[in-house]
Design an enzyme around this catalytic site. Structure first.
Site, PDB file in Angstrom:
ATOM      1  N   ASP A   1     -27.397  -9.539 -57.665  1.00  0.00           N
ATOM      2  CA  ASP A   1     -26.607 -10.284 -56.579  1.00  0.00           C
ATOM      3  C   ASP A   1     -25.588  -9.285 -55.928  1.00  0.00           C
ATOM      4  O   ASP A   1     -25.016  -8.546 -56.564  1.00  0.00           O
ATOM      5  CB  ASP A   1     -25.828 -11.486 -57.114  1.00  0.00           C
ATOM      6  CG  ASP A   1     -25.542 -12.445 -55.881  1.00  0.00           C
ATOM      7  OD1 ASP A   1     -25.936 -12.270 -54.750  1.00  0.00           O
ATOM      8  OD2 ASP A   1     -24.560 -13.269 -56.134  1.00  0.00           O
TER       9      ASP A   1
ATOM     10  N   HIS B   1     -29.934  -4.450 -48.960  1.00  0.00           N
ATOM     11  CA  HIS B   1     -31.203  -4.874 -49.817  1.00  0.00           C
ATOM     12  C   HIS B   1     -32.055  -3.750 -49.910  1.00  0.00           C
ATOM     13  O   HIS B   1     -32.600  -3.367 -51.248  1.00  0.00           O
ATOM     14  CB  HIS B   1     -32.068  -5.788 -49.004  1.00  0.00           C
ATOM     15  CG  HIS B   1     -31.386  -7.050 -48.989  1.00  0.00           C
ATOM     16  ND1 HIS B   1     -30.754  -7.860 -49.775  1.00  0.00           N
ATOM     17  CD2 HIS B   1     -31.385  -7.968 -47.692  1.00  0.00           C
ATOM     18  CE1 HIS B   1     -30.306  -8.976 -49.343  1.00  0.00           C
ATOM     19  NE2 HIS B   1     -30.706  -9.184 -48.011  1.00  0.00           N
TER      20      HIS B   1
ATOM     21  N   LEU C   1     -42.465  -1.796 -71.557  1.00  0.00           N
ATOM     22  CA  LEU C   1     -41.553  -2.823 -70.888  1.00  0.00           C
ATOM     23  C   LEU C   1     -42.620  -3.839 -70.518  1.00  0.00           C
ATOM     24  O   LEU C   1     -43.627  -3.442 -69.525  1.00  0.00           O
ATOM     25  CB  LEU C   1     -40.686  -2.096 -70.129  1.00  0.00           C
ATOM     26  CG  LEU C   1     -39.809  -3.052 -69.375  1.00  0.00           C
ATOM     27  CD1 LEU C   1     -38.821  -3.652 -70.050  1.00  0.00           C
ATOM     28  CD2 LEU C   1     -39.132  -2.220 -68.009  1.00  0.00           C
TER      29      LEU C   1
END
Ligand code: IPE
Ligand code: IPE
Ligand code: MG
Length: 258
Positions: free
Chosen positions: A28, A45, A139
Protein backbone atom coordinates in the site's frame (compact mmCIF):
# COMPACT_ATOMS: atom_id res chain seq x y z
CA UNK A 1 26.37 -10.20 12.33
CA UNK A 2 24.67 -11.52 9.18
CA UNK A 3 20.95 -10.92 9.01
CA UNK A 4 20.28 -14.70 8.72
CA UNK A 5 22.12 -15.24 12.02
CA UNK A 6 20.07 -12.54 13.73
CA UNK A 7 16.86 -14.27 12.63
CA UNK A 8 18.18 -17.70 13.69
CA UNK A 9 19.25 -16.41 17.10
CA UNK A 10 15.85 -14.87 17.69
CA UNK A 11 14.18 -18.08 16.57
CA UNK A 12 16.03 -20.25 19.04
CA UNK A 13 15.55 -18.14 22.15
CA UNK A 14 12.65 -18.93 24.44
CA UNK A 15 9.11 -18.31 23.22
CA UNK A 16 9.78 -16.55 19.95
CA UNK A 17 8.77 -17.95 16.58
CA UNK A 18 11.01 -19.52 13.97
CA UNK A 19 11.48 -17.76 10.64
CA UNK A 20 8.08 -17.47 8.97
CA UNK A 21 6.99 -20.00 6.40
CA UNK A 22 4.37 -17.71 4.92
CA UNK A 23 4.73 -13.94 4.60
CA UNK A 24 1.81 -11.87 3.26
CA UNK A 25 2.25 -8.33 1.97
CA UNK A 26 -0.32 -5.54 1.69
CA UNK A 27 1.47 -3.39 -0.86
CA UNK A 28 0.00 0.00 0.00
CA UNK A 29 1.01 3.62 -0.58
CA UNK A 30 1.75 3.86 -4.32
CA UNK A 31 -0.58 6.84 -4.76
CA UNK A 32 0.92 8.76 -1.85
CA UNK A 33 4.44 8.00 -3.05
CA UNK A 34 3.58 9.57 -6.41
CA UNK A 35 1.67 12.52 -4.92
CA UNK A 36 4.65 13.38 -2.70
CA UNK A 37 6.72 13.80 -5.88
CA UNK A 38 4.08 15.60 -7.92
CA UNK A 39 3.76 12.54 -10.20
CA UNK A 40 0.62 10.83 -11.48
CA UNK A 41 -0.64 7.85 -9.44
CA UNK A 42 0.29 5.57 -12.33
CA UNK A 43 3.97 6.33 -11.74
CA UNK A 44 3.59 5.15 -8.14
CA UNK A 45 2.05 1.89 -9.35
CA UNK A 46 4.83 1.45 -11.92
CA UNK A 47 7.47 1.89 -9.21
CA UNK A 48 5.39 -0.43 -7.04
CA UNK A 49 6.01 -3.24 -9.53
CA UNK A 50 9.76 -2.70 -9.09
CA UNK A 51 9.29 -3.01 -5.33
CA UNK A 52 7.37 -6.23 -5.91
CA UNK A 53 10.34 -7.64 -7.84
CA UNK A 54 12.62 -6.75 -4.91
CA UNK A 55 10.20 -8.41 -2.48
CA UNK A 56 10.14 -11.64 -4.50
CA UNK A 57 13.94 -11.68 -4.74
CA UNK A 58 14.26 -11.12 -0.98
CA UNK A 59 11.76 -13.88 -0.26
CA UNK A 60 13.78 -16.30 -2.41
CA UNK A 61 17.05 -15.29 -0.71
CA UNK A 62 15.55 -15.55 2.76
CA UNK A 63 14.13 -18.99 1.92
CA UNK A 64 10.53 -18.10 2.63
CA UNK A 65 8.20 -20.84 1.35
CA UNK A 66 5.10 -18.75 0.60
CA UNK A 67 4.84 -15.07 -0.28
CA UNK A 68 1.33 -13.71 -0.78
CA UNK A 69 0.96 -10.26 -2.33
CA UNK A 70 -2.24 -8.20 -2.34
CA UNK A 71 -2.16 -6.77 -5.84
CA UNK A 72 -5.77 -5.73 -6.46
CA UNK A 73 -8.75 -5.95 -4.14
CA UNK A 74 -12.34 -6.72 -5.07
CA UNK A 75 -13.06 -3.13 -3.94
CA UNK A 76 -10.34 -1.57 -6.10
CA UNK A 77 -12.69 -1.77 -9.14
CA UNK A 78 -14.38 1.31 -7.69
CA UNK A 79 -11.31 3.46 -8.44
CA UNK A 80 -11.36 5.75 -11.52
CA UNK A 81 -11.49 3.79 -14.77
CA UNK A 82 -8.08 5.00 -15.97
CA UNK A 83 -6.42 3.91 -12.73
CA UNK A 84 -8.06 0.45 -12.92
CA UNK A 85 -6.89 0.16 -16.55
CA UNK A 86 -3.35 1.11 -15.63
CA UNK A 87 -3.27 -1.44 -12.78
CA UNK A 88 -4.55 -4.17 -15.11
CA UNK A 89 -1.95 -3.15 -17.69
CA UNK A 90 0.83 -3.41 -15.09
CA UNK A 91 -0.32 -6.86 -13.99
CA UNK A 92 -0.39 -7.92 -17.62
CA UNK A 93 3.12 -6.62 -18.20
CA UNK A 94 4.45 -8.06 -14.93
CA UNK A 95 3.34 -11.56 -15.92
CA UNK A 96 4.46 -11.16 -19.55
CA UNK A 97 7.92 -9.81 -18.62
CA UNK A 98 8.65 -11.67 -15.40
CA UNK A 99 7.10 -15.10 -15.83
CA UNK A 100 10.18 -16.60 -17.53
CA UNK A 101 12.48 -15.33 -14.76
CA UNK A 102 10.13 -16.51 -12.02
CA UNK A 103 10.01 -19.91 -13.69
CA UNK A 104 13.82 -20.00 -14.03
CA UNK A 105 14.02 -19.27 -10.29
CA UNK A 106 11.82 -22.29 -9.53
CA UNK A 107 8.96 -20.02 -8.32
CA UNK A 108 5.47 -21.48 -8.36
CA UNK A 109 2.79 -18.88 -9.08
CA UNK A 110 -0.69 -19.25 -7.56
CA UNK A 111 -3.54 -16.80 -7.90
CA UNK A 112 -6.32 -16.23 -5.35
CA UNK A 113 -9.42 -14.09 -5.87
CA UNK A 114 -12.57 -14.39 -7.97
CA UNK A 115 -11.97 -15.35 -11.60
CA UNK A 116 -15.52 -15.54 -12.91
CA UNK A 117 -16.04 -11.99 -14.12
CA UNK A 118 -12.51 -11.26 -15.34
CA UNK A 119 -11.86 -10.31 -18.96
CA UNK A 120 -10.77 -13.51 -20.77
CA UNK A 121 -7.32 -12.11 -21.58
CA UNK A 122 -6.59 -11.48 -17.89
CA UNK A 123 -8.08 -14.83 -16.81
CA UNK A 124 -6.01 -16.66 -19.46
CA UNK A 125 -2.84 -14.90 -18.40
CA UNK A 126 -3.33 -15.83 -14.73
CA UNK A 127 -4.02 -19.43 -15.73
CA UNK A 128 -0.91 -19.49 -17.90
CA UNK A 129 1.27 -18.23 -15.04
CA UNK A 130 -0.07 -21.00 -12.79
CA UNK A 131 0.24 -23.73 -15.39
CA UNK A 132 3.76 -22.86 -16.56
CA UNK A 133 5.10 -22.87 -12.99
CA UNK A 134 2.92 -25.67 -11.59
CA UNK A 135 5.74 -28.17 -11.02
CA UNK A 136 8.18 -25.69 -9.44
CA UNK A 137 9.31 -26.44 -5.92
CA UNK A 138 10.86 -23.16 -4.68
CA UNK A 139 9.00 -20.11 -3.41
CA UNK A 140 5.23 -20.17 -3.92
CA UNK A 141 4.20 -16.67 -4.98
CA UNK A 142 0.51 -16.23 -4.25
CA UNK A 143 -0.94 -13.29 -6.17
CA UNK A 144 -4.17 -11.98 -4.64
CA UNK A 145 -5.97 -10.40 -7.58
CA UNK A 146 -9.62 -9.35 -7.58
CA UNK A 147 -9.42 -10.71 -4.06
CA UNK A 148 -11.84 -10.02 -1.23
CA UNK A 149 -11.87 -12.17 1.90
CA UNK A 150 -15.58 -11.68 2.59
CA UNK A 151 -16.40 -12.71 -0.99
CA UNK A 152 -14.09 -15.73 -0.62
CA UNK A 153 -15.83 -16.81 2.61
CA UNK A 154 -19.27 -16.26 1.05
CA UNK A 155 -18.26 -18.45 -1.92
CA UNK A 156 -17.11 -21.16 0.51
CA UNK A 157 -20.46 -20.96 2.33
CA UNK A 158 -22.29 -21.29 -1.01
CA UNK A 159 -20.24 -24.34 -1.98
CA UNK A 160 -20.95 -26.03 1.36
CA UNK A 161 -24.66 -25.16 1.13
CA UNK A 162 -24.74 -26.71 -2.32
CA UNK A 163 -23.21 -29.93 -0.97
CA UNK A 164 -25.78 -30.02 1.84
CA UNK A 165 -28.61 -29.40 -0.64
CA UNK A 166 -27.37 -32.31 -2.74
CA UNK A 167 -27.16 -34.58 0.31
CA UNK A 168 -23.37 -34.95 0.05
CA UNK A 169 -22.65 -33.23 3.38
CA UNK A 170 -24.49 -32.92 6.67
CA UNK A 171 -24.65 -29.53 8.46
CA UNK A 172 -22.93 -31.16 11.49
CA UNK A 173 -19.86 -31.79 9.35
CA UNK A 174 -19.31 -28.07 8.71
CA UNK A 175 -16.43 -27.07 10.95
CA UNK A 176 -13.45 -24.71 10.57
CA UNK A 177 -11.51 -27.26 8.49
CA UNK A 178 -14.46 -27.75 6.14
CA UNK A 179 -14.62 -23.99 5.55
CA UNK A 180 -10.83 -23.70 5.09
CA UNK A 181 -10.99 -26.46 2.49
CA UNK A 182 -13.37 -24.38 0.35
CA UNK A 183 -11.27 -21.21 0.35
CA UNK A 184 -8.96 -20.24 -2.53
CA UNK A 185 -6.10 -20.89 -0.09
CA UNK A 186 -7.22 -24.47 0.69
CA UNK A 187 -3.77 -26.03 0.28
CA UNK A 188 -1.72 -23.01 1.40
CA UNK A 189 -0.70 -22.67 5.07
CA UNK A 190 -2.05 -19.64 6.95
CA UNK A 191 0.21 -16.57 6.87
CA UNK A 192 2.57 -16.30 9.82
CA UNK A 193 3.04 -12.59 9.35
CA UNK A 194 1.15 -9.92 7.42
CA UNK A 195 3.22 -6.85 6.56
CA UNK A 196 1.47 -3.64 5.46
CA UNK A 197 3.30 -0.62 4.17
CA UNK A 198 2.04 3.02 4.10
CA UNK A 199 1.32 3.27 7.84
CA UNK A 200 -2.33 2.21 7.50
CA UNK A 201 -3.24 -0.32 10.16
CA UNK A 202 -6.08 -2.34 8.67
CA UNK A 203 -6.64 -5.51 6.64
CA UNK A 204 -8.83 -3.99 3.89
CA UNK A 205 -10.63 -7.32 3.28
CA UNK A 206 -7.38 -9.33 2.98
CA UNK A 207 -7.18 -12.94 4.29
CA UNK A 208 -9.69 -12.34 7.11
CA UNK A 209 -10.14 -16.05 7.86
CA UNK A 210 -6.51 -17.06 7.33
CA UNK A 211 -5.17 -14.21 9.52
CA UNK A 212 -6.68 -15.68 12.73
CA UNK A 213 -3.23 -16.13 14.32
CA UNK A 214 -1.04 -14.05 12.00
CA UNK A 215 1.33 -11.48 13.45
CA UNK A 216 0.94 -7.96 12.00
CA UNK A 217 3.81 -5.67 11.13
CA UNK A 218 2.94 -2.17 9.96
CA UNK A 219 5.75 -0.33 8.23
CA UNK A 220 5.72 3.47 7.92
CA UNK A 221 7.28 3.41 4.44
CA UNK A 222 5.33 3.63 1.17
CA UNK A 223 5.24 0.52 -1.02
CA UNK A 224 7.51 1.82 -3.86
CA UNK A 225 10.26 2.26 -1.24
CA UNK A 226 10.02 -1.36 -0.05
CA UNK A 227 13.24 -3.33 -0.37
CA UNK A 228 15.16 -6.22 1.12
CA UNK A 229 16.16 -4.16 4.19
CA UNK A 230 12.49 -3.40 4.89
CA UNK A 231 11.64 -7.09 4.57
CA UNK A 232 14.46 -8.06 6.94
CA UNK A 233 13.38 -5.38 9.46
CA UNK A 234 9.80 -6.69 9.37
CA UNK A 235 10.97 -10.28 9.84
CA UNK A 236 13.16 -9.26 12.75
CA UNK A 237 10.16 -7.65 14.40
CA UNK A 238 8.20 -10.85 13.76
CA UNK A 239 11.01 -12.94 15.25
CA UNK A 240 10.61 -11.10 18.56
CA UNK A 241 6.90 -11.81 18.86
CA UNK A 242 5.65 -14.58 21.11
CA UNK A 243 3.07 -16.67 19.30
CA UNK A 244 0.85 -18.51 21.74
CA UNK A 245 -2.15 -19.75 19.74
CA UNK A 246 -4.28 -19.53 22.88
CA UNK A 247 -1.87 -21.58 24.98
CA UNK A 248 -0.02 -20.39 28.08
CA UNK A 249 3.42 -20.64 26.47
CA UNK A 250 4.75 -20.78 22.93
CA UNK A 251 4.42 -24.23 21.32
CA UNK A 252 7.52 -26.43 21.40
CA UNK A 253 7.94 -26.43 17.61
CA UNK A 254 8.16 -22.63 17.55
CA UNK A 255 10.85 -22.71 20.28
CA UNK A 256 13.08 -25.35 18.76
CA UNK A 257 12.73 -24.89 15.01
CA UNK A 258 15.42 -22.81 13.38
C1 IPE B 1 -1.51 0.31 -3.42
O1 IPE B 1 -1.32 1.68 -3.44
C2 IPE B 1 -1.89 -0.25 -4.77
C3 IPE B 1 -3.27 -0.76 -4.84
C4 IPE B 1 -4.16 -0.66 -3.90
C5 IPE B 1 -3.66 -1.42 -6.06
P1 IPE B 1 -2.53 2.70 -3.42
O2 IPE B 1 -2.94 2.97 -4.83
O3 IPE B 1 -3.61 2.23 -2.53
O4 IPE B 1 -1.81 3.99 -2.82
P2 IPE B 1 -2.40 4.99 -1.74
O5 IPE B 1 -2.87 4.16 -0.59
O6 IPE B 1 -3.52 5.72 -2.40
O7 IPE B 1 -1.25 5.86 -1.39
C1 IPE C 1 -5.52 -2.59 -0.09
O1 IPE C 1 -5.16 -1.26 -0.27
C2 IPE C 1 -5.49 -3.31 -1.42
C3 IPE C 1 -4.18 -3.52 -2.01
C4 IPE C 1 -3.04 -3.20 -1.46
C5 IPE C 1 -4.18 -4.16 -3.30
P1 IPE C 1 -6.23 -0.11 -0.45
O2 IPE C 1 -5.47 1.13 -0.65
O3 IPE C 1 -7.22 -0.49 -1.51
O4 IPE C 1 -6.98 -0.13 0.96
P2 IPE C 1 -7.83 1.01 1.69
O5 IPE C 1 -8.87 1.48 0.72
O6 IPE C 1 -6.88 2.10 2.05
O7 IPE C 1 -8.38 0.34 2.90
MG1 MG D 1 -4.02 2.48 -0.59
Amino acid sequence: MAEGEILDMAATSLGVPAAPRHVALIMDGNGRWAAARGLPRFEGHRRGVEALRRAVRAAIDLEISYLTVYSFSAENWSRPREEVQSLLGLLHRFIRNDLAELHANNVRVRVIGARDDLAPEIADLLKEAEQVTEANTGLTLVVAFNYGARQEIAAAARALAQMVAEGRLSPQEIDADAISAQLDTADIPDPDVIIRTSGEQRLSNFLLWQAAYAEFVFLPILWPDFDRAAMVAALEEYAHRERRFGRVEAPRSAKTAS
